[in-house]
Design an enzyme around this catalytic site. Structure first.
Site, PDB file in Angstrom:
ATOM      1  N   SER A  15       0.848  -1.194   0.000  1.00  0.00           N
ATOM      2  CA  SER A  15       0.000   0.000   0.000  1.00  0.00           C
ATOM      3  C   SER A  15       0.881   1.240   0.000  1.00  0.00           C
ATOM      4  O   SER A  15       1.989   1.231   0.565  1.00  0.00           O
ATOM      5  CB  SER A  15      -0.876   0.024   1.257  1.00  0.00           C
ATOM      6  OG  SER A  15      -1.555   1.263   1.358  1.00  0.00           O
ATOM      7  N   TYR A  73      -1.619  -0.475  10.383  1.00  0.00           N
ATOM      8  CA  TYR A  73      -1.820  -1.000   9.020  1.00  0.00           C
ATOM      9  C   TYR A  73      -0.674  -0.551   8.119  1.00  0.00           C
ATOM     10  O   TYR A  73      -0.096  -1.345   7.379  1.00  0.00           O
ATOM     11  CB  TYR A  73      -3.162  -0.488   8.475  1.00  0.00           C
ATOM     12  CG  TYR A  73      -3.371  -0.729   6.991  1.00  0.00           C
ATOM     13  CD1 TYR A  73      -3.765  -1.977   6.526  1.00  0.00           C
ATOM     14  CD2 TYR A  73      -3.177   0.300   6.061  1.00  0.00           C
ATOM     15  CE1 TYR A  73      -3.943  -2.198   5.161  1.00  0.00           C
ATOM     16  CE2 TYR A  73      -3.362   0.091   4.712  1.00  0.00           C
ATOM     17  CZ  TYR A  73      -3.754  -1.169   4.265  1.00  0.00           C
ATOM     18  OH  TYR A  73      -3.924  -1.380   2.918  1.00  0.00           O
TER      19      TYR A  73
HETATM   20  P1  NAP Z   1     -11.563  -5.825   0.082  1.00  0.00           P
HETATM   21  O1  NAP Z   1     -12.419  -5.278  -1.009  1.00  0.00           O
HETATM   22  O2  NAP Z   1     -11.966  -5.607   1.488  1.00  0.00           O
HETATM   23  O3  NAP Z   1     -11.343  -7.388  -0.185  1.00  0.00           O
HETATM   24  C1  NAP Z   1     -10.552  -8.119   0.709  1.00  0.00           C
HETATM   25  C2  NAP Z   1     -10.445  -9.554   0.249  1.00  0.00           C
HETATM   26  O4  NAP Z   1      -9.544 -10.224   1.146  1.00  0.00           O
HETATM   27  C3  NAP Z   1     -11.753 -10.321   0.323  1.00  0.00           C
HETATM   28  O5  NAP Z   1     -11.758 -11.289  -0.714  1.00  0.00           O
HETATM   29  C4  NAP Z   1     -11.666 -11.018   1.684  1.00  0.00           C
HETATM   30  O6  NAP Z   1     -12.428 -12.223   1.754  1.00  0.00           O
HETATM   31  C5  NAP Z   1     -10.204 -11.344   1.721  1.00  0.00           C
HETATM   32  N1  NAP Z   1      -9.656 -11.572   3.054  1.00  0.00           N
HETATM   33  C6  NAP Z   1      -9.585 -10.712   4.095  1.00  0.00           C
HETATM   34  N2  NAP Z   1      -9.011 -11.313   5.146  1.00  0.00           N
HETATM   35  C7  NAP Z   1      -8.714 -12.573   4.763  1.00  0.00           C
HETATM   36  C8  NAP Z   1      -8.131 -13.683   5.399  1.00  0.00           C
HETATM   37  N3  NAP Z   1      -7.737 -13.631   6.681  1.00  0.00           N
HETATM   38  N4  NAP Z   1      -8.002 -14.842   4.709  1.00  0.00           N
HETATM   39  C9  NAP Z   1      -8.408 -14.911   3.413  1.00  0.00           C
HETATM   40  N5  NAP Z   1      -8.966 -13.897   2.754  1.00  0.00           N
HETATM   41  C10 NAP Z   1      -9.128 -12.738   3.429  1.00  0.00           C
HETATM   42  O7  NAP Z   1     -10.076  -5.240  -0.015  1.00  0.00           O
HETATM   43  P2  NAP Z   1      -9.286  -4.482  -1.214  1.00  0.00           P
HETATM   44  O8  NAP Z   1      -9.485  -3.042  -1.038  1.00  0.00           O
HETATM   45  O9  NAP Z   1      -9.557  -5.127  -2.516  1.00  0.00           O
HETATM   46  O10 NAP Z   1      -7.787  -4.783  -0.736  1.00  0.00           O
HETATM   47  C11 NAP Z   1      -6.984  -5.812  -1.300  1.00  0.00           C
HETATM   48  C12 NAP Z   1      -5.545  -5.533  -0.886  1.00  0.00           C
HETATM   49  O11 NAP Z   1      -5.168  -4.224  -1.356  1.00  0.00           O
HETATM   50  C13 NAP Z   1      -5.312  -5.523   0.622  1.00  0.00           C
HETATM   51  O12 NAP Z   1      -4.071  -6.121   0.921  1.00  0.00           O
HETATM   52  C14 NAP Z   1      -5.271  -4.038   0.953  1.00  0.00           C
HETATM   53  O13 NAP Z   1      -4.508  -3.765   2.117  1.00  0.00           O
HETATM   54  C15 NAP Z   1      -4.611  -3.492  -0.295  1.00  0.00           C
HETATM   55  N6  NAP Z   1      -4.850  -2.066  -0.519  1.00  0.00           N
HETATM   56  C16 NAP Z   1      -6.102  -1.582  -0.741  1.00  0.00           C
HETATM   57  C17 NAP Z   1      -6.291  -0.226  -0.968  1.00  0.00           C
HETATM   58  C18 NAP Z   1      -7.642   0.391  -1.191  1.00  0.00           C
HETATM   59  O14 NAP Z   1      -7.753   1.650  -1.179  1.00  0.00           O
HETATM   60  N7  NAP Z   1      -8.695  -0.392  -1.431  1.00  0.00           N
HETATM   61  C19 NAP Z   1      -5.177   0.642  -0.945  1.00  0.00           C
HETATM   62  C20 NAP Z   1      -3.912   0.129  -0.711  1.00  0.00           C
HETATM   63  C21 NAP Z   1      -3.765  -1.234  -0.514  1.00  0.00           C
HETATM   64  P3  NAP Z   1     -13.919 -12.196   2.466  1.00  0.00           P
HETATM   65  O15 NAP Z   1     -14.738 -11.260   1.633  1.00  0.00           O
HETATM   66  O16 NAP Z   1     -14.379 -13.604   2.384  1.00  0.00           O
HETATM   67  O17 NAP Z   1     -13.706 -11.687   3.855  1.00  0.00           O
END
Ligand code: NAP
Length: 246
Positions: A141, A155
């Site tokens: 991130s 985080y």
């Molecule tokens: P999201 O929409 O909340 O999706 C998270 C995904 O991870 C879901 O499929 C969830 O499964 C799964 N997950 C969470 N905890 C888990 C665990 N313990 N074991 C297995 N699966 C798990 O998140 P996102 O925004 O797409 O983020 C994806 C990645 O990008 C993360 O690493 C996040 O830190 C990073 N990121 C995101 C942003 C942003 O602005 N969105 C920015 C920087 C970095 P369930 O639905 O079944 O819980």
């Protein structure tokens, strides 16, 4: 069915699901991991059909990770790529209000999980262990260099660890056929912000982004897919910002 095989942790929603869709479009077969949201996972399977298989597992737990890799290898026979995408934030607050449980949970999902998933992938992919090589992309991130003051420093620190994991492992396995890179997304439109208590976070902070907008999951997925492809064959240990200049 031929084609390379990728495992996307947290592949059922958001950035993970966008990555799965783009990989399938390019002919990959994809193991989609998720933790608990059956409906989102099933909808993605319904959309993409036999190119994807669903694997429910909590990637913060060692036994679940070991079983996940066993199940994926049993189903597909081999693995060419790991995308360490599963990650969580936590309710926004100042550091003096953190509980040990909160910080432990964040570190278990965002740091321990990716390290142990890398371990399983290296044991399978490394030429040192008789494997055929492969590629790993860790989803870090922009928070790792911004620090997330007033929101979730823990985080941000967990993503700093992901950056360092990427740099170190890239060098450790560079001569064994495995490339290890990371993407560092900025503010991206996914459910993660609502889960941490502020559904409108991207809109609130968009004016601080040089491009004046949040990103779409597909824009991060495109960077991940590029880092998995032969087009990036001389990249390893790279941290690719996908953040609109932020
Ligand atoms: P999201 O929409 O909340 O999706 C998270 C995904 O991870 C879901 O499929 C969830 O499964 C799964 N997950 C969470 N905890 C888990 C665990 N313990 N074991 C297995 N699966 C798990 O998140 P996102 O925004 O797409 O983020 C994806 C990645 O990008 C993360 O690493 C996040 O830190 C990073 N990121 C995101 C942003 C942003 O602005 N969105 C920015 C920087 C970095 P369930 O639905 O079944 O819980």
């Amino acid at each position: 069915m031929d084609g390379k095989v990728a495992l996307v942790t947290g592949g059922s929603r958001g950035i993970g699901a966008a990555t799965v869709r783009q990989l399938v479009r390019k002919g990959w077969r994809v193991a989609v991991n998720y933790r608990s949201d059956e409906a989102s996972a099933a909808a993605l399977k319904g959309e993409l059909g036999e190119a994807v298989e669903l694997f429910r597992a909590d990637v913060s737990q060692e036994a679940a990770i070991v079983r996940l890799f066993e199940d994926v290898l049993c189903r597909f026979g081999h693995l060419d790529a790991l995308i360490n995408n599963a990650g969580v934030t936590a309710p926004m607050c100042r550091l003096e209000d953190y509980s040990a449980e909160r910080v432990s949970r964040l570190l278990q999902v965002n740091v321990l999980g990716p390290i142990l998933c890398c371990r399983e992938a290296v044991r399978h992919m490394s030429t040192r262990h008789g494997g055929e090589g492969g590629a790993i992309v860790n989803v870090s991130s922009a928070a790792s260099r911004l620090g997330s003051a007033g929101e979730y420093i823990d985080y941000a620190a967990s993503k700093g660890a992901v950056d360092t994991l990427t740099l170190g492992l890239a060098r450790e396995v560079a001569a064994e056929g495995i490339r290890v890179n990371a993407v560092r997304p900025g503010l991206i439109h996914t459910d993660i912000h609502a889960i941490s208590g502020e559904p409108g976070r991207v809109e609130r902070l968009a004016p601080s982004v040089p491009m004046r907008r949040g990103g779409q999951p597909e824009e991060v997925a495109a960077a991940i897919v590029w880092l998995l492809s032969d087009a990036s064959s001389f990249c390893t240990g790279s941290l690719l910002d996908v953040s609109g200049g932020r």
